[in-house]
Design a protein around this motif. Structure first.
Motif, PDB file in Angstrom:
ATOM      1  N   GLU A   1       0.878  -1.097   0.001  1.00  8.85           N
ATOM      2  CA  GLU A   1       0.032   0.028   0.020  1.00  8.85           C
ATOM      3  C   GLU A   1       1.065   1.219   0.011  1.00  8.85           C
ATOM      4  O   GLU A   1       0.518   2.089  -0.667  1.00  8.85           O
ATOM      5  N   VAL A   2       1.851   1.162   0.632  1.00  3.87           N
ATOM      6  CA  VAL A   2       2.916   2.389   0.782  1.00  3.87           C
ATOM      7  C   VAL A   2       3.314   2.790  -0.554  1.00  3.87           C
ATOM      8  O   VAL A   2       3.815   3.607  -0.926  1.00  3.87           O
ATOM      9  N   MET A   3       3.807   1.347  -1.092  1.00  2.77           N
ATOM     10  CA  MET A   3       4.675   1.531  -2.283  1.00  2.77           C
ATOM     11  C   MET A   3       3.672   2.010  -3.731  1.00  2.77           C
ATOM     12  O   MET A   3       4.231   2.856  -4.573  1.00  2.77           O
ATOM     13  N   SER A   4       2.317   1.775  -3.341  1.00  4.48           N
ATOM     14  CA  SER A   4       1.551   1.911  -4.520  1.00  4.48           C
ATOM     15  C   SER A   4       1.100   3.120  -4.574  1.00  4.48           C
ATOM     16  O   SER A   4       0.285   3.950  -5.539  1.00  4.48           O
ATOM     17  N   GLN A   5       1.402   4.235  -3.612  1.00  4.92           N
ATOM     18  CA  GLN A   5       0.806   5.703  -3.706  1.00  4.92           C
ATOM     19  C   GLN A   5       1.477   6.396  -4.781  1.00  4.92           C
ATOM     20  O   GLN A   5       2.671   6.525  -4.756  1.00  4.92           O
ATOM     21  N   GLN A   6       0.797   6.840  -5.830  1.00  5.77           N
ATOM     22  CA  GLN A   6       1.162   7.552  -6.794  1.00  5.77           C
ATOM     23  C   GLN A   6       2.146   6.890  -7.643  1.00  5.77           C
ATOM     24  O   GLN A   6       3.280   7.444  -8.120  1.00  5.77           O
ATOM     25  N   THR A   7       2.261   5.431  -7.508  1.00  5.58           N
ATOM     26  CA  THR A   7       3.534   4.839  -8.295  1.00  5.58           C
ATOM     27  C   THR A   7       2.684   3.650  -9.320  1.00  5.58           C
ATOM     28  O   THR A   7       1.787   2.905  -8.584  1.00  5.58           O
ATOM     29  N   GLN A   8       3.224   3.478 -10.502  1.00  8.03           N
ATOM     30  CA  GLN A   8       2.597   2.676 -11.407  1.00  8.03           C
ATOM     31  C   GLN A   8       2.747   1.314 -10.893  1.00  8.03           C
ATOM     32  O   GLN A   8       3.590   0.994 -10.461  1.00  8.03           O
TER      33      GLN A   8
END
Length: 306
Positions: free
Chosen positions: A50-57
């Motif tokens: 979830e932290v990685m997915s913030q505004q990242t493809q």
């Protein structure tokens, strides 16, 4: 007929909510995209995703996620890691703002020190962890423990706006998403809603190709108006301030403390002490990173924070 109280006029009276729920869950369970974080209920792994997915493809996230878990497979190993290594990983994998790595590392420490290595399970308790806001708390509670609230991301807003004609208002999106959520089924429901927005109801809709299960009720499908809520465009990463911040951290990690005029050219080839991209510009980057607790600097030298 099951109706949701106080829905917008076009979203309420003619919708059989139970049938709408059944159709979406059946569509999702027949076929959906496979991501490694959908194959686990480990709250640590879900928090990382979830932290990685913030505004990242998501394509970039999947590779980084696997690499991260090879390095730090559980919350104890992350809590024991050197923060500079975690931030360096974030920078090397172009995962966006480095303070997310810092907060993730701090959250792991909290779980180990304050919760004896066992994640809290409720959204309210999860929000006590560093960097975990309402959205992330709901996501972790839903996907790890099946007891979260409605997860309302850009995809979900687009679905609600188009399909049920919900006004472009965060309060309205939250209200309708919460009313739609079946009790005790937050894991499958939130995954299904996000999948619908990501696969069938993207910026370019694929109603027929993805066999959207809501076509019968969808306001956009019936009217042909597939406009979507206003979503701020994410600025380009290349050449951005956050890219430069990442370069500073990576460079100091590789070379150790550097004078400002040794550091500057390693960040931008056009660095000149008195130029547009000079000492004033560089110390602005360093000040931001110092505020995040990532670097220390003075008038002569910059270094990673201890």
């Amino acid at each position: 007929m099951s109706e949701v109280d106080d829905w917008p006029a076009n979203a309420g009276g003619d919708v059989d909510v139970e049938l709408l729920r059944e159709q979406l869950v059946a569509w999702y369970e027949r076929d959906h995209r496979s991501f490694p974080w959908r194959e686990t209920t480990d709250p640590y792994r879900i928090l990382v995703s979830e932290v990685m997915s913030q505004q990242t493809q998501l394509g970039r996230v999947e590779s980084a996620y696997r690499d991260f878990l090879e390095e730090w497979p559980d919350v104890e190993s992350l809590a024991a890691a050197d923060r500079a290594d975690v931030v360096g990983f974030w920078t090397d994998h172009a995962l966006g703002y480095n303070n997310r790595a810092k907060y993730l590392h701090q959250a792991a420490g909290q779980v180990v020190d304050e919760y004896d290595g066992t994640f809290p399970e409720s959204p309210a308790e999860l929000q006590e962890l560093m960097g975990v806001g309402p959205y992330t708390a709901n996501a972790v509670a839903s996907f790890a423990f099946n007891n979260g609230g409605a997860v309302v991301d850009t995809n979900v807003k687009r679905v609600l706006y188009r399909a049920l004609d919900v006004p472009d208002s965060d309060d309205a999106f939250e209200q309708v998403a919460t009313e739609l959520l079946p009790g005790g089924e937050s894991r499958v429901w939130n995954n299904a809603m996000m999948e619908l927005g990501g696969v069938a109801c993207g910026k370019t809709p694929a109603c027929e190709e993805a066999a959207c299960p809501w076509r019968e009720w969808c306001h956009a499908y019936q009217t042909g108006d597939f406009t979507a809520p206003d979503v701020p465009n994410q600025p380009d990463f290349e050449g951005s301030r956050r890219q430069m911040r990442g370069r500073v951290v990576r460079t100091l990690r590789q070379h150790g403390p550097l004078t400002l005029d040794d550091l500057g050219p390693r960040i931008r080839v056009d660095y000149a002490p008195d130029g547009e991209y000079g000492r004033e510009w560089l110390t602005g980057l360093l000040a931001d990173l110092a505020d995040d607790g990532l670097v220390e600097y003075d008038d002569e030298e910059a270094r990673l924070a201890a």
